[in-house]
Motif scaffolding. Structure first.
Motif, mmCIF file in Angstrom:
data_model
loop_
_atom_site.group_PDB
_atom_site.id
_atom_site.type_symbol
_atom_site.label_atom_id
_atom_site.label_comp_id
_atom_site.label_asym_id
_atom_site.label_seq_id
_atom_site.Cartn_x
_atom_site.Cartn_y
_atom_site.Cartn_z
ATOM 1 N N PRO A 1 30.163 75.301 -4.807
ATOM 2 C CA PRO A 1 31.220 75.968 -4.030
ATOM 3 C C PRO A 1 30.874 77.355 -3.481
ATOM 4 C CG PRO A 1 31.685 76.154 -6.355
ATOM 5 C CD PRO A 1 30.398 75.404 -6.255
ATOM 6 N N GLY A 2 29.612 77.595 -3.162
ATOM 7 C CA GLY A 2 29.229 78.922 -2.678
ATOM 8 C C GLY A 2 29.110 78.987 -1.166
ATOM 9 N N VAL A 3 28.758 80.168 -0.669
ATOM 10 C CA VAL A 3 28.446 80.332 0.751
ATOM 11 C C VAL A 3 26.923 80.399 0.899
ATOM 12 C CG1 VAL A 3 30.635 81.465 1.321
ATOM 13 C CG2 VAL A 3 28.677 82.856 0.654
ATOM 14 N N VAL A 4 26.463 80.226 2.135
ATOM 15 C CA VAL A 4 25.020 80.050 2.343
ATOM 16 C C VAL A 4 24.206 81.302 1.975
ATOM 17 C CG1 VAL A 4 23.227 79.568 4.061
ATOM 18 C CG2 VAL A 4 25.381 78.304 4.121
ATOM 19 N N MET A 5 24.625 82.476 2.476
ATOM 20 C CA MET A 5 23.778 83.666 2.278
ATOM 21 C C MET A 5 23.691 84.052 0.794
ATOM 22 S SD MET A 5 22.823 83.935 5.322
ATOM 23 C CE MET A 5 23.439 82.915 6.669
ATOM 24 N N ALA A 6 24.824 83.939 0.089
ATOM 25 C CA ALA A 6 24.804 84.234 -1.352
ATOM 26 C C ALA A 6 23.945 83.206 -2.074
ATOM 27 C CB ALA A 6 26.222 84.219 -1.902
ATOM 28 N N SER A 7 23.978 81.974 -1.605
ATOM 29 C CA SER A 7 23.193 80.916 -2.255
ATOM 30 C C SER A 7 21.703 81.134 -2.033
ATOM 31 C CB SER A 7 23.623 79.541 -1.725
ATOM 32 O OG SER A 7 24.992 79.341 -2.020
ATOM 33 N N ILE A 8 21.361 81.709 -0.883
ATOM 34 C CA ILE A 8 19.952 82.067 -0.655
ATOM 35 C C ILE A 8 19.588 83.197 -1.614
ATOM 36 C CG2 ILE A 8 18.340 83.125 0.995
ATOM 37 C CD1 ILE A 8 19.851 81.561 3.210
ATOM 38 N N ASN A 9 20.495 84.160 -1.746
ATOM 39 C CA ASN A 9 20.219 85.281 -2.650
ATOM 40 C C ASN A 9 19.973 84.808 -4.085
ATOM 41 O OD1 ASN A 9 20.193 88.199 -3.393
ATOM 42 N ND2 ASN A 9 21.906 87.509 -4.637
ATOM 43 N N GLY A 10 20.707 83.779 -4.507
ATOM 44 C CA GLY A 10 20.543 83.294 -5.883
ATOM 45 C C GLY A 10 19.652 82.065 -5.964
#
Ligand code: FAD
Length: 298
Positions: free
Chosen positions: A126-135
């Motif tokens: 359930p995340g967004v793309v940019m935060a998911s790239i960060n993590g």
């Protein structure tokens, strides 16, 4: 005081004062943020970051906060959310370029609509793309960094940088940024396939998750990291800790590595439950569980 100078920043987006972080959090937990800024475009983002740098204001960036435990004490600086950022999505053959931020679910839908495979492992995250790239979010031995061709980020002073594939270095749940930055654009590449095959795979993954994870409850996903020689959820379950609770936060009875907020949970309950689970697992199996979630706040 920096807060009085904030009105002088050139900023087209919204700024909210004394906003509850719980309303930004997937877990519905978090204290009050002094200011939450919603930049509309790159200039807004640069201006607010530069202001915070000059006035030494702590900055926190949030996506959907589905991997971040926000403190009950809140945040005494500026929180930045890309929720209102004017997004631009460009699809070219097997590549999807995004400016701004979108939910992973939407990314998956765009990929499927354009017959691009390779994104299916992101189903039900359930995340967004940019935060998911960060993590460097991932599942089933795949990570979003496998798809990442290029990204742009803004550093702590508000300067933009572009990084291409050859310079991208990620590892398990560790994204490409070495220091603070806000990723605001990315190009992800899959491979051409057939829509019905992609949709079938997505449907299967939904089914799999629905049966094994508390996806309809408020959680942060896996609280602890797995390792090559153990699975954190199994250790917690075998320590007899399913349904163990502190306040309104409980170990899920569906998947023991998920802690759920049953309504009025607090960050402190979540933290105390982490400590109790760690203590029991360490005592029983001699394993110290490492956190996968991020803790932030004052
Ligand atoms: C039911 C459920 C299932 C899940 N399954 C998985 C799974 O299979 N695999 C997995 O990896 N995770 C999983 N998660 C955890 C989480 O959804 C993912 O890690 C997701 O990628 C986090 O995205 P977010 O938008 O919620 O990030 P957030 O929690 O908002 O942010 C994560 C981190 O990134 C930083 N950040 C946010 N935006 C930016 C930005 N634009 N630039 C730079 N840094 C930024 C934040 O400060 C924070 O440190 C699951 C969670 C739930 C609730």
């Amino acid at each position: 005081m920096w807060i009085d100078k904030l009105k002088d920043v050139s900023f087209d987006g919204r700024m909210m004062h004394n906003m509850s972080l719980a309303s930004l959090s997937y877990l519905n937990i978090g204290g009050v943020a002094k200011v939450v800024c919603y930049p509309l475009h790159v200039e807004d983002l640069s201006n607010i970051l530069n202001f915070c740098f000059c006035f030494n204001v702590p900055v926190l960036v949030l996506g959907n906060a589905s991997n971040t435990l926000l403190s009950d004490a809140g945040w005494s600086g500026v929180v930045i959310s890309l929720k209102h950022f004017l997004t631009k999505i460009t699809v070219e053959n097997d590549s999807i370029e995004i400016l701004g931020d979108i939910r992973l679910e939407k990314l998956l839908a765009i990929a499927s609509k354009n017959n691009i495979a390779g994104f299916e492992f992101l189903t039900a995250i359930p995340g967004v793309v940019m935060a998911s790239i960060n993590g460097n979010a991932g599942a089933e031995k795949c990570s979003i960094s496998d798809l990442l061709m290029e990204y742009k980020y803004m550093d702590i002073q508000g300067c933009s940088h572009s990084v291409s594939k050859k310079d991208i270095l990620c590892s398990y749940r560790k994204g490409p940024l070495q220091t603070f930055g806000i990723i605001y654009s990315a190009c992800l590449k899959g491979e051409m396939s057939q829509k019905d095959l992609i949709q079938k795979s997505v449907k299967e993954k939904w089914e799999y998750r629905r049966n094994r994870q508390p996806i309809s409850e408020r959680s942060l996903g896996c609280v602890f990291k797995n390792a090559t020689d153990y699975c954190a959820g199994q250790l917690i379950e075998h320590a007899g800790l399913k349904k163990k609770s502190v306040g309104d936060v409980a170990v899920s009875d569906i998947h023991a590595n998920f802690f759920v907020n049953n309504g009025r949970g607090k960050s402190i309950d979540f933290l105390n439950l982490i400590e109790e689970v760690r203590y029991c697992v360490q005592n029983k199996f001699g394993v110290f569980l490492e956190l996968e979630i991020k803790k932030v706040g004052d």
